[in-house]
Design a protein around this motif. Structure first.
Motif, PDB file in Angstrom:
ATOM      1  N   LYS A 158      20.840 -25.629  -7.158  1.00  0.00           N
ATOM      2  CA  LYS A 158      20.669 -24.255  -6.666  1.00  0.00           C
ATOM      3  C   LYS A 158      19.623 -24.189  -5.550  1.00  0.00           C
ATOM      4  O   LYS A 158      19.777 -23.421  -4.604  1.00  0.00           O
ATOM      5  CB  LYS A 158      20.261 -23.328  -7.812  1.00  0.00           C
ATOM      6  CG  LYS A 158      21.394 -23.008  -8.758  1.00  0.00           C
ATOM      7  CD  LYS A 158      20.942 -22.075  -9.857  1.00  0.00           C
ATOM      8  CE  LYS A 158      22.099 -21.734 -10.782  1.00  0.00           C
ATOM      9  NZ  LYS A 158      21.674 -20.848 -11.884  1.00  0.00           N
ATOM     10  N   GLU A 159      18.567 -24.971  -5.660  1.00  0.00           N
ATOM     11  CA  GLU A 159      17.505 -24.956  -4.650  1.00  0.00           C
ATOM     12  C   GLU A 159      17.977 -25.505  -3.302  1.00  0.00           C
ATOM     13  O   GLU A 159      17.439 -25.141  -2.259  1.00  0.00           O
ATOM     14  CB  GLU A 159      16.292 -25.760  -5.132  1.00  0.00           C
ATOM     15  CG  GLU A 159      15.502 -25.090  -6.228  1.00  0.00           C
ATOM     16  CD  GLU A 159      14.873 -23.773  -5.794  1.00  0.00           C
ATOM     17  OE1 GLU A 159      14.369 -23.691  -4.666  1.00  0.00           O
ATOM     18  OE2 GLU A 159      14.896 -22.829  -6.600  1.00  0.00           O
ATOM     19  N   LEU A 160      18.973 -26.355  -3.326  1.00  0.00           N
ATOM     20  CA  LEU A 160      19.442 -26.979  -2.080  1.00  0.00           C
ATOM     21  C   LEU A 160      20.111 -25.992  -1.128  1.00  0.00           C
ATOM     22  O   LEU A 160      20.292 -26.314   0.046  1.00  0.00           O
ATOM     23  CB  LEU A 160      20.394 -28.130  -2.391  1.00  0.00           C
ATOM     24  CG  LEU A 160      19.715 -29.394  -2.888  1.00  0.00           C
ATOM     25  CD1 LEU A 160      20.742 -30.375  -3.416  1.00  0.00           C
ATOM     26  CD2 LEU A 160      18.877 -30.030  -1.802  1.00  0.00           C
ATOM     27  N   VAL A 161      20.437 -24.817  -1.599  1.00  0.00           N
ATOM     28  CA  VAL A 161      21.007 -23.793  -0.712  1.00  0.00           C
ATOM     29  C   VAL A 161      19.978 -23.393   0.338  1.00  0.00           C
ATOM     30  O   VAL A 161      20.328 -23.086   1.479  1.00  0.00           O
ATOM     31  CB  VAL A 161      21.463 -22.556  -1.529  1.00  0.00           C
ATOM     32  CG1 VAL A 161      21.900 -21.429  -0.615  1.00  0.00           C
ATOM     33  CG2 VAL A 161      22.592 -22.940  -2.460  1.00  0.00           C
ATOM     34  N   ASN A 162      18.720 -23.462  -0.038  1.00  0.00           N
ATOM     35  CA  ASN A 162      17.613 -23.099   0.846  1.00  0.00           C
ATOM     36  C   ASN A 162      17.366 -24.226   1.859  1.00  0.00           C
ATOM     37  O   ASN A 162      17.071 -25.360   1.466  1.00  0.00           O
ATOM     38  CB  ASN A 162      16.366 -22.841  -0.003  1.00  0.00           C
ATOM     39  CG  ASN A 162      15.177 -22.387   0.795  1.00  0.00           C
ATOM     40  OD1 ASN A 162      15.208 -22.353   2.019  1.00  0.00           O
ATOM     41  ND2 ASN A 162      14.120 -22.040   0.089  1.00  0.00           N
ATOM     42  N   ALA A 163      17.444 -23.906   3.128  1.00  0.00           N
ATOM     43  CA  ALA A 163      17.239 -24.912   4.177  1.00  0.00           C
ATOM     44  C   ALA A 163      15.827 -25.480   4.136  1.00  0.00           C
ATOM     45  O   ALA A 163      15.618 -26.648   4.481  1.00  0.00           O
ATOM     46  CB  ALA A 163      17.534 -24.313   5.548  1.00  0.00           C
ATOM     47  N   GLN A 164      14.860 -24.682   3.699  1.00  0.00           N
ATOM     48  CA  GLN A 164      13.476 -25.158   3.606  1.00  0.00           C
ATOM     49  C   GLN A 164      13.359 -26.278   2.572  1.00  0.00           C
ATOM     50  O   GLN A 164      12.571 -27.199   2.750  1.00  0.00           O
ATOM     51  CB  GLN A 164      12.532 -24.011   3.241  1.00  0.00           C
ATOM     52  CG  GLN A 164      12.224 -23.083   4.403  1.00  0.00           C
ATOM     53  CD  GLN A 164      11.595 -23.812   5.574  1.00  0.00           C
ATOM     54  OE1 GLN A 164      12.237 -24.000   6.606  1.00  0.00           O
ATOM     55  NE2 GLN A 164      10.380 -24.256   5.422  1.00  0.00           N
ATOM     56  N   CYS A 165      14.120 -26.186   1.513  1.00  0.00           N
ATOM     57  CA  CYS A 165      14.128 -27.236   0.489  1.00  0.00           C
ATOM     58  C   CYS A 165      14.631 -28.543   1.095  1.00  0.00           C
ATOM     59  O   CYS A 165      14.023 -29.597   0.918  1.00  0.00           O
ATOM     60  CB  CYS A 165      14.996 -26.814  -0.691  1.00  0.00           C
ATOM     61  SG  CYS A 165      15.131 -28.052  -1.986  1.00  0.00           S
ATOM     62  N   ALA A 166      15.728 -28.469   1.818  1.00  0.00           N
ATOM     63  CA  ALA A 166      16.291 -29.668   2.458  1.00  0.00           C
ATOM     64  C   ALA A 166      15.308 -30.245   3.484  1.00  0.00           C
ATOM     65  O   ALA A 166      15.140 -31.469   3.562  1.00  0.00           O
ATOM     66  CB  ALA A 166      17.617 -29.334   3.129  1.00  0.00           C
ATOM     67  N   LYS A 167      14.645 -29.368   4.218  1.00  0.00           N
ATOM     68  CA  LYS A 167      13.669 -29.820   5.220  1.00  0.00           C
ATOM     69  C   LYS A 167      12.504 -30.528   4.538  1.00  0.00           C
ATOM     70  O   LYS A 167      12.034 -31.570   5.001  1.00  0.00           O
ATOM     71  CB  LYS A 167      13.169 -28.635   6.041  1.00  0.00           C
ATOM     72  CG  LYS A 167      12.245 -29.031   7.157  1.00  0.00           C
ATOM     73  CD  LYS A 167      11.825 -27.835   7.990  1.00  0.00           C
ATOM     74  CE  LYS A 167      11.045 -28.341   9.165  1.00  0.00           C
ATOM     75  NZ  LYS A 167       9.856 -27.671   9.443  1.00  0.00           N
TER      76      LYS A 167
END
Length: 131
Positions: free
Chosen positions: A86-95
């Motif tokens: 679910k957190e991977l939807v956030n681009a900041q998480c991926a960054k």
């Protein structure tokens, strides 16, 4: 004769499946790809989540030896958790994950270079002491 052709076809199919799964598992090392999958809802699909669970066999040494990007195994492990998906939807998480991978790689590279220099110095000392 027909059995030999069928066996050859099975071997080719298994080889293709191996290559496709190898490539896909290694793509999981890329946090931007994970973000792409999350934003398109793949991680909400039960069949896809089950496929990720199936791919855990890549952690076995006889398969892991073919991986070029071993961090993909860590990502595969994390993808087993719904909260992470679910957190991977956030681009900041991926960054953030991307930045952490770069920092890890830089640290590893520097550490490896220091170890290689120390080994070279030790070998040089051993060769001069032996003369």
């Amino acid at each position: 004769m027909a059995a030999a052709v069928a066996m050859e076809t099975d071997d080719a199919g298994n080889r293709l499946r191996f290559q496709l799964e190898l490539e896909f598992v290694q793509c999981l090392a890329n946090p931007n790809y994970l973000n792409f999958l999350a934003q398109r809802g793949y991680f909400k699909d039960k069949a896809f989540v089950n496929y990720l669970k199936y791919l855990l066999y890549w952690k076995e040494p006889e398969y892991a030896k073919y991986l070029k990007y071993p961090q993909c195994l860590h990502m595969l492990e994390l993808l087993q958790y719904e909260h992470f998906r679910k957190e991977l939807v956030n681009a900041q998480c991926a960054k953030f994950i991307d930045e952490q991978q770069i920092l890890h790689w830089q640290h590893y590279s520097r550490k490896r270079m220091r170890l290689q220099q120390a080994l070279a110095e030790q070998q040089q000392q051993n060769s001069t002491a032996g003369k």
